[in-house]
Design a protein around this motif. Structure first.
Motif, PDB file in Angstrom:
ATOM      1  N   LEU A   1      -9.611  -0.343  -3.331  1.00  0.00           N
ATOM      2  CA  LEU A   1     -10.012   1.148  -2.690  1.00  0.00           C
ATOM      3  C   LEU A   1      -9.786   2.057  -3.900  1.00  0.00           C
ATOM      4  O   LEU A   1     -10.911   3.164  -4.139  1.00  0.00           O
ATOM      5  N   ARG A   2      -8.941   2.074  -4.782  1.00  0.00           N
ATOM      6  CA  ARG A   2      -8.920   2.910  -5.986  1.00  0.00           C
ATOM      7  C   ARG A   2      -9.999   2.885  -7.015  1.00  0.00           C
ATOM      8  O   ARG A   2     -10.338   3.739  -7.501  1.00  0.00           O
ATOM      9  N   GLN A   3     -10.311   1.551  -7.122  1.00  0.00           N
ATOM     10  CA  GLN A   3     -11.423   1.267  -8.205  1.00  0.00           C
ATOM     11  C   GLN A   3     -12.582   1.874  -7.605  1.00  0.00           C
ATOM     12  O   GLN A   3     -13.552   2.353  -8.670  1.00  0.00           O
ATOM     13  N   ARG A   4     -12.797   2.044  -6.421  1.00  0.00           N
ATOM     14  CA  ARG A   4     -14.184   2.689  -6.066  1.00  0.00           C
ATOM     15  C   ARG A   4     -14.113   4.257  -5.720  1.00  0.00           C
ATOM     16  O   ARG A   4     -14.809   5.015  -5.114  1.00  0.00           O
ATOM     17  N   GLY A   5     -12.814   4.889  -6.047  1.00  0.00           N
ATOM     18  CA  GLY A   5     -12.553   6.178  -6.153  1.00  0.00           C
ATOM     19  C   GLY A   5     -11.772   6.536  -4.998  1.00  0.00           C
ATOM     20  O   GLY A   5     -11.590   8.049  -4.830  1.00  0.00           O
ATOM     21  N   GLY A   6     -11.120   5.968  -4.248  1.00  0.00           N
ATOM     22  CA  GLY A   6     -10.305   5.925  -3.090  1.00  0.00           C
ATOM     23  C   GLY A   6      -8.844   6.486  -3.407  1.00  0.00           C
ATOM     24  O   GLY A   6      -8.717   6.492  -4.628  1.00  0.00           O
ATOM     25  N   ARG A   7      -8.105   7.234  -2.630  1.00  0.00           N
ATOM     26  CA  ARG A   7      -6.877   7.739  -2.969  1.00  0.00           C
ATOM     27  C   ARG A   7      -5.888   6.992  -1.930  1.00  0.00           C
ATOM     28  O   ARG A   7      -6.299   6.842  -0.672  1.00  0.00           O
ATOM     29  N   VAL A   8      -4.750   6.805  -2.477  1.00  0.00           N
ATOM     30  CA  VAL A   8      -3.645   6.112  -1.917  1.00  0.00           C
ATOM     31  C   VAL A   8      -2.506   7.106  -1.840  1.00  0.00           C
ATOM     32  O   VAL A   8      -2.005   7.498  -2.935  1.00  0.00           O
ATOM     33  N   VAL A   9      -1.776   7.240  -0.592  1.00  0.00           N
ATOM     34  CA  VAL A   9      -0.686   7.989  -0.584  1.00  0.00           C
ATOM     35  C   VAL A   9       0.400   7.154   0.001  1.00  0.00           C
ATOM     36  O   VAL A   9       0.214   6.212   0.938  1.00  0.00           O
ATOM     37  N   VAL A  10       1.650   7.176  -0.492  1.00  0.00           N
ATOM     38  CA  VAL A  10       3.057   6.437  -0.204  1.00  0.00           C
ATOM     39  C   VAL A  10       3.899   7.361   0.405  1.00  0.00           C
ATOM     40  O   VAL A  10       4.330   8.368  -0.454  1.00  0.00           O
ATOM     41  N   ILE A  11       4.416   7.072   1.669  1.00  0.00           N
ATOM     42  CA  ILE A  11       5.468   8.116   2.146  1.00  0.00           C
ATOM     43  C   ILE A  11       6.709   7.241   2.327  1.00  0.00           C
ATOM     44  O   ILE A  11       6.565   6.178   3.308  1.00  0.00           O
ATOM     45  N   ASP A  12       7.710   7.311   1.352  1.00  0.00           N
ATOM     46  CA  ASP A  12       9.065   6.497   1.482  1.00  0.00           C
ATOM     47  C   ASP A  12       9.952   7.102   0.784  1.00  0.00           C
ATOM     48  O   ASP A  12       9.812   7.833  -0.251  1.00  0.00           O
ATOM     49  N   PRO A  13      11.373   7.121   1.356  1.00  0.00           N
ATOM     50  CA  PRO A  13      12.253   7.798   0.517  1.00  0.00           C
ATOM     51  C   PRO A  13      12.414   7.240  -0.691  1.00  0.00           C
ATOM     52  O   PRO A  13      13.032   7.611  -1.712  1.00  0.00           O
ATOM     53  N   ARG A  14      12.026   5.839  -1.099  1.00  0.00           N
ATOM     54  CA  ARG A  14      12.144   5.057  -2.373  1.00  0.00           C
ATOM     55  C   ARG A  14      10.766   5.250  -3.130  1.00  0.00           C
ATOM     56  O   ARG A  14       9.613   5.035  -2.303  1.00  0.00           O
ATOM     57  N   ARG A  15      10.608   5.293  -4.165  1.00  0.00           N
ATOM     58  CA  ARG A  15       9.448   5.018  -5.172  1.00  0.00           C
ATOM     59  C   ARG A  15       9.368   3.594  -5.402  1.00  0.00           C
ATOM     60  O   ARG A  15       9.695   3.151  -6.317  1.00  0.00           O
ATOM     61  N   THR A  16       8.714   2.918  -4.479  1.00  0.00           N
ATOM     62  CA  THR A  16       8.790   1.381  -4.489  1.00  0.00           C
ATOM     63  C   THR A  16       7.664   0.798  -5.734  1.00  0.00           C
ATOM     64  O   THR A  16       6.653   1.600  -5.961  1.00  0.00           O
ATOM     65  N   ALA A  17       7.504  -0.450  -5.366  1.00  0.00           N
ATOM     66  CA  ALA A  17       6.349  -1.099  -6.199  1.00  0.00           C
ATOM     67  C   ALA A  17       5.202  -0.574  -5.659  1.00  0.00           C
ATOM     68  O   ALA A  17       4.095  -0.590  -6.376  1.00  0.00           O
ATOM     69  N   THR A  18       5.028  -0.393  -4.375  1.00  0.00           N
ATOM     70  CA  THR A  18       3.678   0.181  -3.679  1.00  0.00           C
ATOM     71  C   THR A  18       3.242   1.414  -4.236  1.00  0.00           C
ATOM     72  O   THR A  18       2.322   1.802  -4.406  1.00  0.00           O
ATOM     73  N   ALA A  19       4.339   2.446  -4.568  1.00  0.00           N
ATOM     74  CA  ALA A  19       4.099   3.819  -5.111  1.00  0.00           C
ATOM     75  C   ALA A  19       3.562   3.614  -6.387  1.00  0.00           C
ATOM     76  O   ALA A  19       2.874   4.497  -6.767  1.00  0.00           O
ATOM     77  N   LEU A  20       3.678   2.709  -7.293  1.00  0.00           N
ATOM     78  CA  LEU A  20       2.919   2.500  -8.629  1.00  0.00           C
ATOM     79  C   LEU A  20       1.395   2.473  -8.374  1.00  0.00           C
ATOM     80  O   LEU A  20       0.747   2.718  -9.403  1.00  0.00           O
TER      81      LEU A  20
END
Length: 684
Positions: free
Chosen positions: A191-210
């Motif tokens: 998704l990001r390679q084609r220009g999309g954006r990712v939002v992560v909502i979590d009290p922790r900055r997890t591996a997904t947040a990277l």
């Protein structure tokens, strides 16, 4: 070496809801290899999947029924006939003395569709009890409740997971997808390679947040307020799709009014998320395609259903639901979390996602089963409520457990363990001596994933076929065989099939016409098509499942967690998973190749400094329900007012709250008030 010993079988991973395809080769020590053609994972596996064969042939494997002497605690190995006769005799005695509901059944979201179906039928027909529920109540129930209310149907993802790559903005609410289902994380990268954006909502900055472009860290239990604030800003910006709302929804006027007072500064006061971040998030959602996916972080709350409804309102207001590459979905957790809740394990359900209190549903299913509809019991207690009542005058005196390790996984687990110990009879079917099996009166050794055939329904609603790849050890029986043998001994008015394909065909007949209709699905179709979506590959393009075809928008209000921090318990506790372990750890903690460093307490440096905690040294976490100690991990990726403990080991759920969502009956696993101190020597 014989041909049979080197044969290769296509099957699926024993763990999460991705149900990744894999190949198993060999018998004594089977090896895992990639199955590139299976579309969900295309050959990719996480470390749990690659090491899944480590579950087979371990020294801790149970291969004989065991009976425990309550006076001495000693176990005695017995034959199957003796064990089954004993269990059936005790169940009959207990029901004769206290009624049908004196016996309860507890299932699991990892059971195959065939087992889940047979277990529900066994409870209602052979036992005649209303007291059946399962651990999936603690996984998907809030999203399921919201989906049924909003859309008229519950299918976690109403589209293939690969559609994630086609959106413009993906919002993950309470999901650490990179650790809980790593093969799915490749979709974020694409998704990001084609220009999309990712939002992560979590009290922790997890591996997904990277992998995220925006990371939002709210106070645990405030995701609902954040959704209200986002929708407030979308209304103010004129970003809602009024034509879509008029044509395809009801309830928008009430929802619009309900968010009018949720300006960003108010959201900041409630959630701890800076007002500028709330505005930034809302600004991203003006994209042509937006997708919101929720997971346990947002759902395992006493307000979980309302939280999911709030995020569904956001996607409906944007006109995204039913648009390819957009809309709302839920990331199911357990391997058969979807199918496990469709065919009768839940206290209020019959097969096909029918309601047990619906006369037409009762008549249809009773007709398939060959019984009088009036003989079917009504709705029973939900999972936690059933466990909470065990051994009391109002509750059941006996419990049969399949596919669940309650002692580790239940909220307020010390209390629940006491209720289990108060039973007159506890029977556990398992492949190892789990913490729950260890306190049982009878343990029945059953087959595991690679030794049996059966279907699972993954997070997309795709029904897949796990095929038997290895022989079960001598002395082990399948859950289907156990259910059938007990039903016969209990004098069931109907027989129970033990061949999984025969059971699946019966499930199809029983589910026919229900909202989860499997009647057109066969084992051959699954093999030929790489899995079959019930209801179709994508839902909601033209209509919703309510009688008028419209989605329901529901006005909800933020209430907050049932237990707020105070002077005695000043921090928030939240729980979750780690990469190498799965659920209660009964399987993964026994795989040598998987690292097992035990539980830990994740704490922010500022909080650690204030409390005198040192990285690697023991920290004690205490709530109103219990206490545990584990090494501190001092990290700057968590909120300074929050601590995190993984739940794969005994300990975390001694602390968690049993407040229940009024709709889904989901316990509030994800937030409670806690006190943290330096623990001195030792862990535990």
């Amino acid at each position: 070496m014989t041909a049979a010993s080197t044969s290769t079988t296509t099957t699926h991973c024993p763990y999460c809801s991705l149900q990744c395809g894999m190949r198993l080769t060999g018998q004594r020590l089977p090896t895992v290899s990639a199955w590139e053609e299976f579309p969900v994972n295309q050959g990719a596996l996480c470390r749990k999947g690659w090491t899944a064969a480590g579950l087979y042939g371990g020294r801790e494997r149970l291969t004989s029924p065991l009976v425990r002497d309550r006076r001495t605690g000693e176990w005695t190995a017995v034959g199957w006939d003796e064990a089954l006769d004993l269990v059936a005799s005790r169940l009959r005695e207990i029901q004769a003395a206290r009624g049908k509901d004196a016996v309860a059944v507890f299932g699991g979201g990892g059971l195959t569709n065939e087992k889940a179906y047979s277990l529900g039928k066994f409870a209602r027909v052979a036992l005649g009890t209303s007291q059946i529920d399962y651990n999936g109540r603690w996984c998907m129930s809030s999203a399921a409740s919201a989906g049924i209310r909003a859309f008229g149907v519950d299918r976690g993802l109403p589209f293939p997971l690969a559609d994630v790559e086609e959106t413009e903005v993906l919002v993950l609410v309470g999901s650490n997808l990179a650790e809980t289902m790593p093969p799915a994380a490749r979709h974020l990268d694409a998704l990001r390679q084609r220009g999309g954006r990712v939002v992560v909502i979590d009290p922790r900055r997890t591996a997904t947040a990277l992998r995220a472009d925006l990371v939002v860290q709210p106070v645990p239990g405030t995701d609902l307020a954040l959704a209200l604030g986002v929708l407030h800003l979308l209304v103010a910006a004129g970003a809602v799709d009024e034509d879509y709302l008029a044509a395809r929804t009801t309830g928008w006027a009430q929802v619009r009014e309900s968010v009018a007072a949720w300006w960003p500064e108010r959201v900041e006061r409630v959630t701890g998320v800076p007002a500028e971040e709330v505005r930034a998030l809302a600004g991203l959602l003006g994209a042509p395609k937006v997708m919101v996916l929720t997971a346990r972080g947002a759902e395992q709350h006493s307000t979980g259903t309302d939280t999911v409804l709030a995020w569904i309102n956001v996607t409906l207001a944007l006109g995204m639901v039913g648009v390819r590459g957009a809309g709302y979905g839920c990331l199911t957790g357990q391997g058969n979390g979807q199918g496990g809740r469709e065919h009768g394990q839940k206290a209020d359900q019959l097969p096909g996602y029918r309601r047990i209190d619906d006369p037409a549903a009762r008549a249809h299913v009773a007709g398939v089963w060959g019984i009088d509809p009036d003989s079917l019991p009504g709705p029973g207690r939900s999972a936690y409520e059933m466990l909470d009542a065990l051994g009391t005058p109002e509750g059941s005196s006996a419990l049969l457990v399949l596919g669940s390790n309650i002692v580790v996984s239940a909220p307020r687990s010390t209390h629940v363990t006491e209720r289990l110990e108060a039973l007159d009879l506890l029977v556990v079917c398992d492949l190892v001596m789990s913490e729950t099996a260890a306190i049982a009166d009878v343990v029945l050794p059953v087959t595991q994933w690679a030794e049996e055939t059966g279907t699972m329904t993954n997070l997309e609603g795709r029904v897949v076929l796990r095929q038997q790849a290895v022989r079960a050890p001598a002395g082990v029986r399948s859950d289907l065989e156990v259910i059938a043998a007990l039903a016969e001994r209990l004098g069931s008015p109907v027989e129970f099939a033990t061949d999984p394909e025969e059971v699946f065909a019966e499930l199809g007949r029983a589910s026919s016409g229900g909202s989860a209709d499997y009647s057109e699905i066969t084992y051959d179709r699954i093999r030929d098509e790489g899995g079959v979506f019930w209801g179709g590959e994508r839902l909601f393009a033209e209509t919703f499942a309510h009688p008028d075809g419209r989605a329901r928008m529901v006005a909800v209000e933020h209430r907050g967690a049932a237990e707020q921090p105070c002077a005695d318990y000043p921090v928030h506790l939240t729980t979750g998973r780690v990469l190498a372990q799965y659920q209660s750890g009964a399987q993964t903690r026994r795989v040598r190749e998987l690292p097992d460093s035990g539980a830990f307490v994740e704490v922010h440096p500022m909080l650690a400094a204030r409390l005198g905690l040192v990285d690697g040294e023991p920290a004690r976490v205490t709530t109103r329900r219990g206490s545990m100690a584990a090494p501190a991990r001092v990290v700057d990726s968590i909120r300074a007012d929050t601590v995190f403990v993984p739940f794969h080991w005994v300990g975390a759920n001694r602390l968690t709250h049993d407040a229940l969502d009024p709709s889904s009956r989901m316990p509030e696993f994800k937030v409670c008030a806690a006190r943290v101190t330096a623990a001195g020597g030792g862990h535990g």
